[in-house]
Scaffold this motif. Structure first.
Motif, mmCIF file in Angstrom:
data_model
loop_
_atom_site.group_PDB
_atom_site.id
_atom_site.type_symbol
_atom_site.label_atom_id
_atom_site.label_comp_id
_atom_site.label_asym_id
_atom_site.label_seq_id
_atom_site.Cartn_x
_atom_site.Cartn_y
_atom_site.Cartn_z
ATOM 1 N N VAL A 7 1.022 -1.277 0.040
ATOM 2 C CA VAL A 7 0.019 -0.071 -0.038
ATOM 3 C C VAL A 7 0.763 1.332 0.271
ATOM 4 O O VAL A 7 0.321 2.411 -0.110
ATOM 5 C CB VAL A 7 -1.071 0.045 1.064
ATOM 6 C CG1 VAL A 7 -1.902 -1.159 1.224
ATOM 7 C CG2 VAL A 7 -0.248 0.117 2.454
ATOM 8 N N GLN A 8 2.144 0.992 0.039
ATOM 9 C CA GLN A 8 2.869 2.274 0.317
ATOM 10 C C GLN A 8 2.903 3.165 -1.103
ATOM 11 O O GLN A 8 2.765 2.816 -2.207
ATOM 12 C CB GLN A 8 4.329 2.064 0.540
ATOM 13 C CG GLN A 8 5.351 1.702 -0.562
ATOM 14 C CD GLN A 8 6.501 1.696 -0.045
ATOM 15 O OE1 GLN A 8 7.118 2.415 0.685
ATOM 16 N NE2 GLN A 8 7.421 0.854 -0.732
ATOM 17 N N ARG A 25 -5.321 -2.034 -0.864
ATOM 18 C CA ARG A 25 -5.355 -0.489 -1.406
ATOM 19 C C ARG A 25 -6.955 0.110 -1.252
ATOM 20 O O ARG A 25 -7.038 0.938 -0.799
ATOM 21 C CB ARG A 25 -4.997 -0.591 -2.802
ATOM 22 C CG ARG A 25 -3.295 -0.837 -2.904
ATOM 23 C CD ARG A 25 -2.623 -0.513 -4.214
ATOM 24 N NE ARG A 25 -1.151 -0.563 -4.210
ATOM 25 C CZ ARG A 25 -0.322 -0.048 -4.971
ATOM 26 N NH1 ARG A 25 -0.817 0.677 -5.782
ATOM 27 N NH2 ARG A 25 0.978 -0.011 -4.830
ATOM 28 N N MET A 41 -7.666 0.994 2.282
ATOM 29 C CA MET A 41 -7.168 2.269 2.829
ATOM 30 C C MET A 41 -8.064 3.501 2.437
ATOM 31 O O MET A 41 -7.932 4.610 3.014
ATOM 32 C CB MET A 41 -5.754 2.339 2.604
ATOM 33 C CG MET A 41 -4.868 1.361 2.763
ATOM 34 S SD MET A 41 -4.823 1.234 4.557
ATOM 35 C CE MET A 41 -4.799 -0.697 4.705
ATOM 36 N N VAL A 91 -6.324 9.509 1.564
ATOM 37 C CA VAL A 91 -5.300 8.758 0.793
ATOM 38 C C VAL A 91 -5.405 9.355 -0.627
ATOM 39 O O VAL A 91 -6.255 9.903 -1.165
ATOM 40 C CB VAL A 91 -5.823 7.236 0.477
ATOM 41 C CG1 VAL A 91 -4.965 6.658 -0.284
ATOM 42 C CG2 VAL A 91 -5.851 6.698 1.780
ATOM 43 N N VAL A 102 1.030 5.720 3.416
ATOM 44 C CA VAL A 102 -0.206 5.581 2.153
ATOM 45 C C VAL A 102 -0.266 6.827 1.582
ATOM 46 O O VAL A 102 -0.402 6.807 0.500
ATOM 47 C CB VAL A 102 -1.389 5.175 2.955
ATOM 48 C CG1 VAL A 102 -2.470 4.904 1.737
ATOM 49 C CG2 VAL A 102 -1.208 3.652 3.673
#
Length: 310
Positions: free
Chosen positions: A26-27, A229, A232, A250, A242
């Motif tokens: 997810v970064q 993903r 988030m 996000v 994120v």
């Protein structure tokens, strides 16, 4: 009780790898902090200390016990129903499940188990992604569930559910199908003298489980990335990992599963769908192998005659 303790211990042992996998998945690609498994684990150790390696593990342990119980029970029931229907259709009372039917039974079991425990998995993902720089820290599973319900509504607990369902079909389905089919093939062909009778050794069954885990998780992994993903999206207190900044919404918003796939591949390339695959493989392949063998051994000890392959 012993099985529950074993599951908790095994999950705790690989918790750092589990957290590393999710962080890689997810970064934000504009703010790369983790370039790989080893570097990422070192970064967590330096920035968050020893406890940071196990963030989210408590929720994961609480989730895995009911998930595994529901999954194996559902597989047994689905197998019986499918086999009964198959024998009626073919008129052969001695017919056994084919690999395709095992795939179907495994898929049913995976969907039921995943759906039953999905809210716990959703908040587990968010707790895992939290860092010391997150503007708000979930205090635990209960706090995370109540906060998501209050701020985002009930539907938010099932964000990413669709790719999870689709991913469960090849993942759990292939796990069961490959494991059982390999066992049957080894017993029937006895290649290289590996099998001397109809009772496979623990080592051979572990190898079958490892092969099943490798196939299942490789095929289904991109859907797991998309699921994380999507979980988030809408998180007001998202980690800077994120967002790429100091928190807030996000950066990339997804309108659905297809949109998430499209934007991920367009912005980061096809390889982004396999971010975190290495730490995931290190923990998943042996754990699946051990889970299958433990399940069968426990059934033998308890004197339960019906095996998964029946």
């Amino acid at each position: 009780m012993g099985v529950r303790k074993s599951a908790v211990k095994s999950r705790t042992a690989v918790a750092p790898l589990e957290r590393m996998k999710i962080l890689l998945q997810v970064q934000n690609h504009h703010n790369i902090k983790y370039n790989g498994t080893i570097q990422g684990l070192k970064y967590i150790w330096r920035s968050e200390g020893f406890r940071g390696l196990f963030k989210g593990n408590g929720t994961n342990c609480a989730r895995i016990v009911p998930n595994s119980a529901v999954k194996f029970f559902s597989y047994e029931q689905a197998s019986r129903i499918i086999l009964r229907f198959y024998r009626q259709q073919t008129g052969n009372e001695d017919a056994q499940l084919t690999p395709l039917l095992r795939l179907g039974a495994g898929a049913c079991a995976g969907i039921i188990a995943m759906s039953a425990t999905y809210p716990m998995d959703m908040v587990r993902g968010r707790i895992t992604v939290q860092t010391n720089s997150s503007p708000y820290q979930y205090k635990g599973m209960v706090d995370a569930l109540s906060t998501v319900l209050r701020e985002e509504g009930f539907r938010a607990l099932y964000k990413g559910w669709l790719p999870s369902v689709i991913g469960v079909v090849p993942y759990v389905g292939l796990n069961f199908a490959v494991y059982e089919s390999l066992k049957d093939w080894l017993i029937k062909t006895r290649p290289f003298g590996l099998v001397e009778d109809t009772d496979l050794s623990v080592t051979t069954r572990l190898a079958c489980g490892a092969a099943a885990g490798t196939v299942g998780q490789t095929v289904a992994y991109p859907l797991d990335v998309i699921r994380r993903r999507m979980q988030m999206v809408g998180w007001n207190h998202a980690s800077s990992v994120v967002t790429g900044g100091g928190g807030g919404k996000v950066e990339v918003q997804y309108t659905g599963m297809v949109d998430a796939f499209r934007k991920t591949v367009r912005n980061e390339g096809f390889g982004a769908l396999y971010k975190g695959l290495v730490p995931n493989s290190v923990k998943v392949v042996p754990s699946i192998a051990i889970a299958f063998v433990t399940y069968e051994v426990v059934k033998d000890v308890l004197g339960v005659e019906m095996r998964i392959s029946d």
